[in-house]
Design a protein around this motif. Structure first.
Motif, mmCIF file in Angstrom:
data_model
loop_
_atom_site.group_PDB
_atom_site.id
_atom_site.type_symbol
_atom_site.label_atom_id
_atom_site.label_comp_id
_atom_site.label_asym_id
_atom_site.label_seq_id
_atom_site.Cartn_x
_atom_site.Cartn_y
_atom_site.Cartn_z
ATOM 1 N N CYS A 56 145.949 126.793 -0.322
ATOM 2 C CA CYS A 56 146.194 126.860 -1.766
ATOM 3 C C CYS A 56 146.905 125.608 -2.257
ATOM 4 N N GLU A 57 147.918 125.203 -1.516
ATOM 5 C CA GLU A 57 148.675 124.016 -1.933
ATOM 6 C C GLU A 57 147.817 122.755 -1.873
ATOM 7 N N LEU A 58 146.962 122.653 -0.866
ATOM 8 C CA LEU A 58 146.067 121.499 -0.792
ATOM 9 C C LEU A 58 145.099 121.485 -1.969
ATOM 10 N N CYS A 59 144.594 122.655 -2.333
ATOM 11 C CA CYS A 59 143.691 122.727 -3.483
ATOM 12 C C CYS A 59 144.414 122.408 -4.785
ATOM 13 N N ARG A 60 145.630 122.893 -4.910
ATOM 14 C CA ARG A 60 146.389 122.585 -6.132
ATOM 15 C C ARG A 60 146.711 121.098 -6.224
ATOM 16 N N ASP A 61 147.014 120.485 -5.085
ATOM 17 C CA ASP A 61 147.264 119.045 -5.081
ATOM 18 C C ASP A 61 146.021 118.265 -5.494
ATOM 19 N N ALA A 62 144.856 118.819 -5.189
ATOM 20 C CA ALA A 62 143.594 118.171 -5.548
ATOM 21 C C ALA A 62 143.119 118.599 -6.937
ATOM 22 N N SER A 64 142.441 121.548 -8.140
ATOM 23 C CA SER A 64 141.387 122.549 -8.095
ATOM 24 C C SER A 64 142.032 123.935 -8.104
ATOM 25 N N ALA A 65 142.472 124.333 -9.278
ATOM 26 C CA ALA A 65 143.172 125.607 -9.415
ATOM 27 C C ALA A 65 142.264 126.793 -9.104
ATOM 28 N N SER A 66 140.987 126.679 -9.455
ATOM 29 C CA SER A 66 140.083 127.803 -9.193
ATOM 30 C C SER A 66 139.884 128.014 -7.694
ATOM 31 N N ALA A 67 139.768 126.940 -6.928
ATOM 32 C CA ALA A 67 139.633 127.072 -5.479
ATOM 33 C C ALA A 67 140.914 127.637 -4.876
ATOM 34 N N ALA A 68 142.066 127.226 -5.407
ATOM 35 C CA ALA A 68 143.343 127.748 -4.918
ATOM 36 C C ALA A 68 143.434 129.245 -5.170
ATOM 37 N N SER A 69 143.003 129.687 -6.339
ATOM 38 C CA SER A 69 143.022 131.125 -6.640
ATOM 39 C C SER A 69 142.088 131.891 -5.722
ATOM 40 N N LEU A 70 140.936 131.323 -5.450
ATOM 41 C CA LEU A 70 139.983 131.971 -4.548
ATOM 42 C C LEU A 70 140.552 132.085 -3.137
ATOM 43 N N ILE A 71 141.229 131.050 -2.682
ATOM 44 C CA ILE A 71 141.842 131.090 -1.351
ATOM 45 C C ILE A 71 142.946 132.143 -1.308
ATOM 46 N N GLU A 72 143.718 132.257 -2.387
ATOM 47 C CA GLU A 72 144.765 133.287 -2.435
ATOM 48 C C GLU A 72 144.175 134.681 -2.324
#
Length: 98
Positions: A56-62, A64-72
């Protein structure tokens, strides 16, 4: 790029510390007479939580909030699935008491 390298180095150090933690938990299980089947779901759930948190943190750094939410969401479902054997054991114990 530097943060990724630092994350890998810190992860390697933490893996070395994990061995100490696992040996301590094994000693506790032996002293308490607890079955390893009760601790495996717990370890799996913690591992899923850690991996999904890092993802999630890697996606947020990039950005990509939607990918971070999906990973969560996937991490939460994975944790529940990993904990199902523990829930079943507790349920069986409760049924035995009734």
């Amino acid at each position: 790029m530097i943060s990724l390298a630092l994350t890998i180095v810190v992860g390697a150090v933490l893996l070395q510390l994990l061995d100490d933690i696992l040996s301590f938990v094994q000693q506790l299980m032996e002293l308490g007479g607890l079955l390893p089947q009760l601790f495996r779901p717990l370890f799996k759930t913690v591992a899923i939580a850690l991996v999904s948190r890092v993802g999630c943190e890697l996606c947020r750094d990039a950005d990509s909030a939607s990918a971070a939410s999906l990973i969560e969401i996937c991490g939460a479902f994975g944790a529940v699935l990993a904990a199902l054997p523990l829930f079943e054991t507790v349920w069986d114990m409760l049924q035995g008491m009734l």
